[in-house]
Design an enzyme around this catalytic site. Structure first.
Site, PDB file in Angstrom:
ATOM      1  N   LEU A 253       0.846  -1.187   0.000  1.00 17.67           N
ATOM      2  CA  LEU A 253       0.000   0.000   0.000  1.00 17.67           C
ATOM      3  C   LEU A 253       0.884   1.240   0.000  1.00 17.67           C
ATOM      4  CD1 LEU A 253      -2.658  -1.093   2.651  1.00 17.67           C
ATOM      5  CD2 LEU A 253      -2.871  -1.156   0.155  1.00 17.67           C
ATOM      6  N   SER A 254       0.283   2.395  -0.240  1.00 19.01           N
ATOM      7  CA  SER A 254       1.097   3.613  -0.214  1.00 19.01           C
ATOM      8  C   SER A 254       1.723   3.815   1.158  1.00 19.01           C
ATOM      9  CB  SER A 254       0.271   4.832  -0.622  1.00 19.01           C
ATOM     10  OG  SER A 254      -0.864   4.993   0.203  1.00 19.01           O
ATOM     11  N   GLU A 255       1.002   3.423   2.236  1.00 18.21           N
ATOM     12  CA  GLU A 255       1.588   3.474   3.576  1.00 18.21           C
ATOM     13  C   GLU A 255       1.069   2.354   4.464  1.00 18.21           C
ATOM     14  OE1 GLU A 255       2.083   7.815   2.337  1.00 18.21           O
ATOM     15  OE2 GLU A 255       0.319   6.534   2.441  1.00 18.21           O
ATOM     16  N   THR A 256       1.946   1.915   5.362  1.00 12.99           N
ATOM     17  CA  THR A 256       1.619   1.000   6.449  1.00 12.99           C
ATOM     18  C   THR A 256       2.113   1.646   7.734  1.00 12.99           C
ATOM     19  OG1 THR A 256       1.833  -0.941   5.026  1.00 12.99           O
ATOM     20  CG2 THR A 256       2.010  -1.308   7.399  1.00 12.99           C
TER      21      THR A 256
ATOM     22  N   HIS B 132      -3.163  10.616   5.270  1.00 12.65           N
ATOM     23  CA  HIS B 132      -4.202   9.588   5.439  1.00 12.65           C
ATOM     24  C   HIS B 132      -3.774   8.512   6.433  1.00 12.65           C
ATOM     25  CE1 HIS B 132      -2.464   6.542   2.640  1.00 12.65           C
ATOM     26  NE2 HIS B 132      -3.393   5.726   3.075  1.00 12.65           N
TER      27      HIS B 132
END
Length: 279
Positions: free
Chosen positions: A46-49, A78
């Site tokens: 994902l774009s961030e974890t 986000h």
């Protein structure tokens, strides 16, 4: 010894599940080292974890570390809202009934509780115009003419953002960037919708150098762009930004500019998956 941690995947910035920007949240993340955090972030893709643990300062309610597939970020938007949502659902109790305080590498981030969660935009680390050489490369990478750029600015609040302002939302939606030619770590473009439209602006965000070709809905960039637009007098009060259309998303970011100039960035948050993760 294998550790098991509670896990949630939160959709952020859309009232319709699966049309916003997902963030993976690993809760009670004490004991997960940096290498394993990065490995997990590459795997979720994902774009961030994020990894939520006990705060190290008494002013904060919890601590969060934020990883992209390519590295750690000091702050991201986000993931901030998604982590706060997951922490509350996991039984977190903030010191204040109205405001959650998140500790991250960028410092302490207040998160306001209301109809939606909203974070206060952190201070900008870099401002000012993009230099001519970088701007020329960016324009070429986006496949547009220099005359289409109404304004440009460094709006870096940690991740490394700079942004171009185009005349219309449609020009932003029409961009077909050559991501390999973007000279900066992270790049955004914003353009206005006609007066009376449901959204004030369309935003797109590109971060290929950290493994995120296009971010579906980006809170950190909307935060810093909101600060730039508010400081320039282009906006005041509240407005709504659309993002993610080119990726089949329906992101909506609500920007509120307080009388003291504080920019708050908010949006819907929904838990789509809940379970456990091996740490």
């Amino acid at each position: 010894m294998t550790q098991v941690h509670d896990f949630a995947q939160i959709d952020v910035f859309s009232t319709t599940p699966y049309l916003g920007n997902p963030v993976a949240v690993v809760l009670d993340a004490e004991g997960i080292d940096d290498e394993r955090m990065q490995r997990i972030a590459r795997w979720t893709n994902l774009s961030e974890t994020t990894f939520v643990s006990t705060a190290t300062t008494p002013e904060a309610d919890y601590r969060v570390r934020i990883f992209t597939p390519g590295g750690e970020l000091p702050f991201a938007g986000h993931p901030t809202l998604g982590s706060a949502h997951a922490w509350l659902e996991h039984g977190g109790v903030p010191r204040s009934s109205d405001v959650i305080v998140q500790e991250c590498e960028a410092g302490l981030i207040p998160i306001r509780r209301g109809a939606v969660l909203s974070f206060a935009a952190p201070p900008l680390r870099r401002t000012g115009d993009i230099d001519d050489a970088d701007l020329a490369q960016i324009v070429a990478a986006l496949g547009i003419e220099r005359s289409q750029v109404l304004a440009h600015q460094w709006v870096d609040n940690g991740p490394g953002w700079c942004v171009l302002q185009l005349a219309t939302a449609q020009e932003v939606l029409d961009l077909e960037p050559d991501l390999s030619q973007i000279p900066t770590a992270m790049l955004g473009a914003i353009g206005a919708y006609p007066e009376g439209s449901p959204h004030a602006y369309e935003m797109r965000s590109f971060a290929p150098r950290i493994g995120v070709p296009e971010d579906p809905v980006c809170g950190s960039m909307n935060a810093s762009v909101g600060q730039w637009l508010a400081a320039s007098g282009a906006v005041s009060g509240s407005y709504v930004v659309s993002q993610g259309q080119r990726l089949g998303r329906a992101g909506e970011i609500v920007i509120d500019v307080d009388g003291d100039g504080t920019v708050w960035v908010g949006g819907a948050t929904t838990t789509c998956f809940r379970g456990t993760a091996i740490g």
